[in-house]
Design a protein around this motif. Structure first.
Motif, PDB file in Angstrom:
ATOM      1  N   THR A 203       0.782  -1.149   0.063  1.00  0.00           N
ATOM      2  CA  THR A 203       0.099  -0.028   0.089  1.00  0.00           C
ATOM      3  C   THR A 203       0.907   1.202   0.079  1.00  0.00           C
ATOM      4  OG1 THR A 203      -1.707  -1.217   1.288  1.00  0.00           O
ATOM      5  CG2 THR A 203      -1.953   1.261   1.112  1.00  0.00           C
ATOM      6  N   LEU A 204       0.660   2.075  -0.837  1.00  0.00           N
ATOM      7  CA  LEU A 204       1.141   3.553  -0.800  1.00  0.00           C
ATOM      8  C   LEU A 204       0.264   4.290  -0.239  1.00  0.00           C
ATOM      9  CD1 LEU A 204       3.460   5.368  -1.647  1.00  0.00           C
ATOM     10  CD2 LEU A 204       2.309   5.569  -3.871  1.00  0.00           C
ATOM     11  N   GLN A 205       0.514   4.919   1.028  1.00  0.00           N
ATOM     12  CA  GLN A 205      -0.506   5.942   1.601  1.00  0.00           C
ATOM     13  C   GLN A 205       0.112   7.230   1.235  1.00  0.00           C
ATOM     14  OE1 GLN A 205      -2.884   5.151   2.984  1.00  0.00           O
ATOM     15  NE2 GLN A 205      -2.466   3.211   4.278  1.00  0.00           N
ATOM     16  N   LEU A 206      -0.948   8.107   0.416  1.00  0.00           N
ATOM     17  CA  LEU A 206      -0.413   9.453  -0.027  1.00  0.00           C
ATOM     18  C   LEU A 206      -1.520  10.396   0.412  1.00  0.00           C
ATOM     19  CD1 LEU A 206       0.995  10.897  -2.610  1.00  0.00           C
ATOM     20  CD2 LEU A 206      -0.799  10.124  -4.099  1.00  0.00           C
ATOM     21  N   ALA A 207      -0.714  11.397   1.117  1.00  0.00           N
ATOM     22  CA  ALA A 207      -1.467  12.280   1.498  1.00  0.00           C
ATOM     23  C   ALA A 207      -0.913  13.775   1.139  1.00  0.00           C
ATOM     24  CB  ALA A 207      -1.187  12.508   3.216  1.00  0.00           C
ATOM     25  N   LEU A 208      -1.904  14.660   0.591  1.00  0.00           N
ATOM     26  CA  LEU A 208      -1.683  15.835  -0.171  1.00  0.00           C
ATOM     27  C   LEU A 208      -2.050  16.958   0.815  1.00  0.00           C
ATOM     28  CD1 LEU A 208      -2.727  15.169  -3.747  1.00  0.00           C
ATOM     29  CD2 LEU A 208      -0.767  14.747  -2.713  1.00  0.00           C
ATOM     30  N   ALA A 209      -1.196  17.961   0.694  1.00  0.00           N
ATOM     31  CA  ALA A 209      -1.377  19.103   1.603  1.00  0.00           C
ATOM     32  C   ALA A 209      -2.185  20.422   0.931  1.00  0.00           C
ATOM     33  CB  ALA A 209      -0.093  19.751   2.341  1.00  0.00           C
ATOM     34  N   ALA A 210      -2.160  20.142  -0.208  1.00  0.00           N
ATOM     35  CA  ALA A 210      -2.844  21.107  -1.472  1.00  0.00           C
ATOM     36  C   ALA A 210      -2.740  20.576  -2.621  1.00  0.00           C
ATOM     37  CB  ALA A 210      -2.091  22.474  -1.209  1.00  0.00           C
ATOM     38  N   ALA A 211      -3.784  21.156  -3.441  1.00  0.00           N
ATOM     39  CA  ALA A 211      -3.895  20.919  -4.825  1.00  0.00           C
ATOM     40  C   ALA A 211      -4.212  21.952  -5.652  1.00  0.00           C
ATOM     41  CB  ALA A 211      -4.515  19.415  -5.154  1.00  0.00           C
ATOM     42  N   SER A 212      -3.888  22.322  -6.825  1.00  0.00           N
ATOM     43  CA  SER A 212      -4.327  23.418  -7.507  1.00  0.00           C
ATOM     44  C   SER A 212      -4.743  23.020  -9.102  1.00  0.00           C
ATOM     45  CB  SER A 212      -3.495  24.636  -7.247  1.00  0.00           C
ATOM     46  OG  SER A 212      -4.038  25.903  -7.875  1.00  0.00           O
ATOM     47  N   GLN A 213      -5.579  23.019  -9.277  1.00  0.00           N
ATOM     48  CA  GLN A 213      -5.921  22.490 -10.913  1.00  0.00           C
ATOM     49  C   GLN A 213      -4.715  21.402 -11.349  1.00  0.00           C
ATOM     50  OE1 GLN A 213      -8.445  23.605 -12.272  1.00  0.00           O
ATOM     51  NE2 GLN A 213      -8.937  24.950 -10.428  1.00  0.00           N
ATOM     52  N   ALA A 214      -4.786  20.251 -10.730  1.00  0.00           N
ATOM     53  CA  ALA A 214      -3.805  19.347 -10.863  1.00  0.00           C
ATOM     54  C   ALA A 214      -4.409  17.903 -11.270  1.00  0.00           C
ATOM     55  CB  ALA A 214      -2.821  19.311  -9.395  1.00  0.00           C
ATOM     56  N   GLU A 215      -3.682  17.169 -11.764  1.00  0.00           N
ATOM     57  CA  GLU A 215      -3.693  15.489 -11.614  1.00  0.00           C
ATOM     58  C   GLU A 215      -2.568  14.842 -11.633  1.00  0.00           C
ATOM     59  OE1 GLU A 215      -5.286  12.137 -14.358  1.00  0.00           O
ATOM     60  OE2 GLU A 215      -5.800  14.139 -15.088  1.00  0.00           O
ATOM     61  N   LEU A 216      -2.575  14.087 -10.390  1.00  0.00           N
ATOM     62  CA  LEU A 216      -1.238  13.178  -9.947  1.00  0.00           C
ATOM     63  C   LEU A 216      -1.434  12.136 -10.540  1.00  0.00           C
ATOM     64  CD1 LEU A 216       1.497  13.238  -8.591  1.00  0.00           C
ATOM     65  CD2 LEU A 216       0.341  12.608  -6.481  1.00  0.00           C
ATOM     66  N   GLN A 217      -0.518  11.515 -11.089  1.00  0.00           N
ATOM     67  CA  GLN A 217      -0.707  10.143 -11.669  1.00  0.00           C
ATOM     68  C   GLN A 217       0.707   9.177 -10.987  1.00  0.00           C
ATOM     69  OE1 GLN A 217      -0.662   9.916 -15.860  1.00  0.00           O
ATOM     70  NE2 GLN A 217      -2.889  10.842 -16.011  1.00  0.00           N
ATOM     71  N   VAL A 218       0.146   7.985 -10.708  1.00  0.00           N
ATOM     72  CA  VAL A 218       1.247   7.011 -10.033  1.00  0.00           C
ATOM     73  C   VAL A 218       1.614   5.969 -11.035  1.00  0.00           C
ATOM     74  CG1 VAL A 218       1.876   5.606  -8.180  1.00  0.00           C
ATOM     75  CG2 VAL A 218       0.284   7.903  -7.752  1.00  0.00           C
TER      76      VAL A 218
END
Length: 619
Positions: free
Chosen positions: A527-542
């Motif tokens: 499991t990859l636990q992924l916590a984001l502190a902020a996002a702005s008009q973004a798309e994160l791909q892993v």
């Protein structure tokens, strides 16, 4: 309204504050502005169309509610009807209070929608005071962020940078400021921290003008909600609703016919004076902080002197208490007290929904070292109990609904938070605290002087142009982080931003996390636990071990409207994902996880990470 200490002048019937006389000064508010543009409540709203409109919360009638030797309270009311389609569909009761022997005044508003009224949105609702520009030069927002400020004319003669709020000072009357950038977003604060802020004058003796927010119950978004406080003008704000650092998630959206009522405030405008502040303006700041302690005491809030029947007094409120523990067997074999956790009551929703909640009241406190908490003076109603624990991933939500009644004292006993966890920690990056403050924060670009505060130790990110430094540090090859040799405070850039490759042209960026594994089983699940502190008009791909894979292993989809990167926030809204990774995607030896932020139309698109953790096979 006048006392032996001060006098305030209000327009009739609108209820604008046109003058504040104190300490021998005829008017602390800007006399260069129209009387309608000195002290006022206003709102940004629309009726679901693309254009928003700013409108004053102005009264059409005026009434003295109470006037005796100890107290005056004045009301300015306006009643909406369907013929006023170009005005926000709200009934307004705006009030001002002055108490005997009190160096300041209070103001609050009751805003209301009746059943059957039309669809409308509220993007911003605030209180504004504009002070004399030739008098107030020293501003204080916190123990650290206080300093001599540029003037409005300094800004007008400066160079506008990437957006209109950011101005490079080139011809300041204070030569020491030339080369600095001024931006009102340098002075934004979290709700939990924005209890008092304001300005100190250069008069003899110096005078202080302070906004005191004695409670956060009437503000939106919970304790970590960020917003503006005060800025060059000189302008002092108290913002109750806005989309800053959150985007449209925090706009209030009313459906057709939806009723609503809320009491906003009271807030306290505090005035002080001390001749010794000529040499040390912080003397008046420290005095204002002492006043905050008085107004924040449980015995002081809610204020008992406010007359409106809609303002809920202490005897109509209840309390909720308990003890919160964390159960993470991979951290400790025993449950651990949730020390210094923020725990609060907010309207019903999913875990973490409080940060987007914008219509009701919220009541928060911090747990003691042993996990004990008591949430006092809660308005009667139905709530969920939520918490966030420093150093622990995720959001807690109590399973049962809590019904608070007048005079109730609800004792919940021992509560247990089971944070997200599927297996033992293989590696981790960062600290789960809802911010990116622990990561590498660069110096600003060399063409800009460091924006000096009284102390720069805690606000390293309150500088202009930090996002530009990614392209300087990584001009061609993106960030690579080796979990065995890298340090996140040195090697993990504070924001995953785009790379500038030409004039107004940007490219998506892909970060690599390199790590070694042994004894990988194809049948196991990681499991990859992924916590984001902020996002702005973004798309994160892993992607896992295949950067060119046509389909990502995981994508957040298009998320975020916080604009925290441009606005010098080290966090916006919090996002958390638990991403399963099949063992067959991993190998014995060196592995790589690729994090790609694919949207790249501007320098401000991107994300801030809070915390990443790879967990071993499910246990």
């Amino acid at each position: 309204m006048a006392s032996s200490i001060l006098r305030i002048t209000l327009s009739i019937p609108h209820g604008d504050v046109t003058g504040i006389s104190y300490g021998g000064v005829q008017n602390l508010l800007s006399t260069h502005n129209l009387e309608t543009n000195r002290g006022y409540w206003d709102i940004i709203w629309n009726n679901t169309g693309p254009r928003t409109t700013r409108a004053k919360l102005s009264g059409t009638s005026f009434e003295v509610i109470i006037n005796n030797e100890n107290q005056t309270e004045i009301s300015f009311k306006k009643t909406w009807n369907a013929s006023q389609s170009n005005e926000p569909p709200l009934n307004i009761d705006k009030r001002f209070i002055m108490l005997r022997n009190t160096p300041g005044f209070y103001t609050y508003s009751i805003v209301e929608r009746l059943k059957g009224w039309p669809i409308s949105y509220i993007q911003n609702l605030r209180l504004v005071f504009k002070l004399q520009g030739n008098m107030f030069h020293y501003m204080a927002v916190s123990d650290e962020r206080q300093r001599v400020m540029p003037t409005e004319m300094d800004r007008k003669e400066g160079q506008v940078l990437d957006y209109k709020e950011a101005v490079l000072l080139t011809n300041s009357t204070n030569l020491d400021l030339n080369g600095e950038v001024d931006d009102k977003y340098f002075y934004a604060s979290d709700n939990k921290d924005g209890k008092v802020y304001g300005w100190v004058s250069s008069t003899n003796p110096p005078l202080g003008f302070w906004m005191i927010n004695p409670s956060n119950e009437y503000r939106t978004g919970g304790p970590f909600r960020q917003d503006l406080t005060t800025h060059v003008g000189p302008t002092v704000l108290s913002i109750f609703v806005s989309t800053h650092y959150a985007g449209e998630d925090l706009a209030i959206k009313f459906g057709q016919g939806e009723p609503w009522k809320k009491v906003i405030g009271p807030v306290f405008v505090y005035l002080n004076s001390n001749a010794a502040a000529k040499a040390n303006p912080s003397i008046l700041w420290n005095d204002a902080k002492k006043r905050v302690c008085i107004d924040f005491k449980a015995a002081s809030w809610p204020y008992e002197f406010a007359v409106s029947k809609d303002y809920i007094k202490s005897n109509q409120r209840g309390s909720v208490s308990g003890k919160l523990f964390v159960n993470d067997r991979f951290i400790s074999k025993h449950i651990v007290a949730a020390s210094n956790a923020y725990i609060g009551l907010a309207p019903l929703g999913e875990a973490g929904s409080w940060q987007r909640e914008n219509k009701g009241y919220q009541f928060w406190t911090k747990t003691h070292g042993n996990g004990n908490f008591i949430i006092e003076k809660v308005i009667f109603g139905t709530y969920n109990l939520y918490a966030t624990v420093p150093g622990i991933l995720g959001d807690y939500k109590y399973t049962s609904i809590i019904n608070v009644t007048s005079g109730s004292n609800i004792k919940l006993g021992v509560l247990l938070y089971n944070p997200p966890r599927n297996g033992a920690t293989i590696w981790e990056i960062g600290v789960p605290d809802r911010t990116a403050a622990e990561f590498f924060i660069p110096n600003p670009p060399p063409q800009f002087k460091v924006h000096k505060y009284k102390n720069n130790s805690e606000s390293r990110f309150k500088q202009y142009g930090l996002w530009k430094q990614y392209s300087v540090l990584y001009p061609k090859i993106d960030l690579v982080y080796n979990v065995e040799t890298s340090k996140y405070s040195r090697d993990w850039f504070y924001a995953h931003v785009t790379r500038k490759i030409g004039n107004n042209t940007y490219k998506s960026t892909s970060w690599k996390i390199i790590f070694n594994l042994a004894n990988v089983s194809n049948a196991s699940n990681y499991t990859l636990q992924l916590a984001l502190a902020a996002a702005s008009q973004a798309e994160l791909q892993v992607r896992v071990n295949d950067e060119k894979a046509q389909m990502p292993h995981f994508t957040t989809g298009h998320i975020g409207g916080s604009n925290a990167i441009a606005r010098h926030g080290i966090h916006g809204l919090y996002w958390i994902y638990s991403i399963g990774i099949q063992g067959k995607l991993l190998i014995n030896g060196e592995n790589t996880i690729f994090l790609t932020q694919i949207l790249a139309l501007s320098p401000f698109q991107g994300i801030m990470y809070d915390y990443l953790r790879l967990e071993g096979p499910h246990q």
